[in-house]
Design a protein around this motif. Structure first.
Motif, PDB file in Angstrom:
ATOM      1  N   VAL A 202      16.879   0.549  -5.576  1.00 40.84           N
ATOM      2  CA  VAL A 202      16.026   0.820  -4.157  1.00 40.84           C
ATOM      3  C   VAL A 202      14.689  -0.054  -3.970  1.00 40.84           C
ATOM      4  N   LEU A 203      13.442   0.389  -4.718  1.00 41.15           N
ATOM      5  CA  LEU A 203      12.629  -0.064  -5.612  1.00 41.15           C
ATOM      6  C   LEU A 203      12.540  -1.326  -5.854  1.00 41.15           C
ATOM      7  N   ASP A 204      12.861  -1.390  -6.450  1.00 39.87           N
ATOM      8  CA  ASP A 204      13.200  -2.901  -6.539  1.00 39.87           C
ATOM      9  C   ASP A 204      13.666  -3.717  -6.199  1.00 39.87           C
ATOM     10  N   LEU A 205      14.569  -3.456  -4.782  1.00 38.59           N
ATOM     11  CA  LEU A 205      15.184  -4.502  -4.056  1.00 38.59           C
ATOM     12  C   LEU A 205      13.559  -4.837  -3.069  1.00 38.59           C
ATOM     13  N   ILE A 206      12.994  -3.585  -2.920  1.00 39.46           N
ATOM     14  CA  ILE A 206      11.813  -3.471  -1.323  1.00 39.46           C
ATOM     15  C   ILE A 206      11.400  -4.496  -2.383  1.00 39.46           C
ATOM     16  N   GLU A 207      10.698  -4.281  -3.789  1.00 45.89           N
ATOM     17  CA  GLU A 207       8.833  -4.993  -4.425  1.00 45.89           C
ATOM     18  C   GLU A 207       9.934  -7.065  -4.323  1.00 45.89           C
ATOM     19  N   GLU A 208      10.900  -6.704  -4.905  1.00 42.89           N
ATOM     20  CA  GLU A 208      12.257  -8.820  -4.511  1.00 42.89           C
ATOM     21  C   GLU A 208      11.684  -8.826  -3.784  1.00 42.89           C
ATOM     22  N   GLN A 209      12.224  -8.359  -1.951  1.00 39.89           N
ATOM     23  CA  GLN A 209      11.449  -9.135  -1.226  1.00 39.89           C
ATOM     24  C   GLN A 209      10.347  -8.908  -0.644  1.00 39.89           C
TER      25      GLN A 209
ATOM     26  N   LEU B 125       0.850  -0.963  -0.441  1.00 39.71           N
ATOM     27  CA  LEU B 125      -0.102  -0.096   0.161  1.00 39.71           C
ATOM     28  C   LEU B 125       0.909   1.795  -0.385  1.00 39.71           C
ATOM     29  N   ALA B 126       0.667   2.040  -1.075  1.00 45.45           N
ATOM     30  CA  ALA B 126       1.153   3.178  -0.807  1.00 45.45           C
ATOM     31  C   ALA B 126       0.647   4.081  -0.219  1.00 45.45           C
ATOM     32  N   LEU B 127       1.006   5.087   0.914  1.00 47.64           N
ATOM     33  CA  LEU B 127       0.386   6.242   1.392  1.00 47.64           C
ATOM     34  C   LEU B 127       0.663   7.504   0.533  1.00 47.64           C
TER      35      LEU B 127
ATOM     36  N   VAL C 121      -4.315   0.889  -7.694  1.00 45.75           N
ATOM     37  CA  VAL C 121      -3.170   1.370  -8.561  1.00 45.75           C
ATOM     38  C   VAL C 121      -3.687   1.834  -9.144  1.00 45.75           C
ATOM     39  N   ASP C 122      -4.567   1.060 -10.360  1.00 42.18           N
ATOM     40  CA  ASP C 122      -4.561   1.013 -11.976  1.00 42.18           C
ATOM     41  C   ASP C 122      -6.003   2.152 -12.011  1.00 42.18           C
TER      42      ASP C 122
ATOM     43  N   ILE D 218       7.027   6.626  -8.572  1.00 44.43           N
ATOM     44  CA  ILE D 218       7.504   5.505  -8.427  1.00 44.43           C
ATOM     45  C   ILE D 218       6.486   4.841  -7.500  1.00 44.43           C
ATOM     46  N   VAL D 219       5.550   4.874  -7.482  1.00 41.89           N
ATOM     47  CA  VAL D 219       3.918   4.142  -6.991  1.00 41.89           C
ATOM     48  C   VAL D 219       3.055   2.872  -8.191  1.00 41.89           C
ATOM     49  N   ALA D 220       3.467   3.588  -9.289  1.00 37.64           N
ATOM     50  CA  ALA D 220       3.147   2.729 -10.134  1.00 37.64           C
ATOM     51  C   ALA D 220       3.242   1.269 -10.068  1.00 37.64           C
TER      52      ALA D 220
END
Length: 284
Positions: A192-199, A39-41, A238-239, A216-218
């Motif tokens: 960094v965002l790719d790393l968060i998504e991967e983890q 969830l993005a705030l 999000v979509d 950076i949210v989409a």
């Protein structure tokens, strides 16, 4: 939401400065996050996003938190300090805005990453082994050697990986990432965002991403919650939100993002422009 209910359930959250009769910093905020969900705030600076993040585990002692924050079925608002300490790190972990200041410059990286485990009673030797393994998992090259360096020997992107290692080493179920890319250049932001998504994907980790940057949210979030002046104005998948924002403020945020196909010299629209357009249409 999963059949067992949300991992985090926030209801009517309000935050006020202690012993103050002034306005609430945050009011009537409600949202849920399922296990493994992201969830993005989002909202402008000063909208209350970071205040909400700190209120979840009551990190700011200068404010008074009311409402309900239930994590894995346990109420955190009004919980005893010892119960909150057990949730921090092992249940809910946080990444703060600036990796340049989030680490202690006079302590070795190994000790800082291992510290959450040592506090929980893990033997120091085992905690250090797990710390090195997490640094290696997050892409710190030659982690066994680099772990003995001080933070000043790391680049901004590598420091953020160290901060993430300290957050994830305790095996949390929810990661709160408060503007994790603010102090980084564009290329490192993407890493960094790719790393968060991967983890999140590999560990089944729920993520609350706090950001003012809709760009950076989409690619990361499943749902988006939009804050304005301490309150939520819209929460959507999000979509759907990007395709058809309902609230004028959300439209303003989207329209104020610079476009690569904009004509040279074209004036960038502001959030206020979109809100004013809505008022004019209503008046007409």
């Amino acid at each position: 939401m999963s059949a067992g209910g949300p991992l985090l359930e926030v209801r009517d959250l309000a935050v006020r400065v202690r012993e103050s009769e002034g306005p609430r910093l945050v009011r009537d905020v409600s949202f849920e996050i399922a296990a493994g969900e992201r969830l993005a705030l989002v909202g402008e600076s000063g909208s209350g996003k970071s205040t909400v993040a700190k209120a979840l585990v009551q990190l700011d002692r200068t404010v008074e938190v009311s409402g309900s924050v239930r994590f894995d079925g346990r109420e955190l608002v009004g919980a005893r300090p010892g119960d909150l300490r057990r949730v921090r790190g092992s249940g809910i972990a946080m990444i703060f805005q600036d990796p340049m200041t989030a680490l202690n410059p006079v302590r070795r990286v190994l000790d800082q990453v291992a510290e959450p485990l040592v506090i929980r009673g893990v033997p120091r030797r085992e905690a250090r082994r797990l710390a090195v393994a997490m640094l290696d998992r997050l892409g710190v090259a030659d982690a066994a050697r680099r772990a003995h360096d001080y933070p000043t020997a790391f680049s901004g992107g590598m420091r953020q990986r160290v901060v993430m290692a300290a957050a994830l080493v305790g095996g949390p179920r929810l990661l709160v990432a408060d503007e994790p890319t603010t102090a980084l250049d564009v290329r490192v932001q993407e890493q960094v965002l790719d790393l968060i998504e991967e983890q999140s994907r590999e560990l089944g980790l729920a993520v609350l991403l706090i950001t003012h940057d809709l760009g950076i949210v989409a690619g990361l979030a499943d749902r988006v919650a939009v804050m304005r002046s301490g309150a939520l104005v819209e929460t959507r998948p999000v979509d759907e939100l990007f395709a058809d924002p309902h609230h004028p403020y959300t439209r303003g945020l989207l329209e104020s993002v610079p476009r690569i196909d904009a004509a040279p010299g074209q004036r960038l629209r502001t959030v206020a422009d979109a809100v004013d357009d809505t008022r004019e249409s209503a008046d007409a």
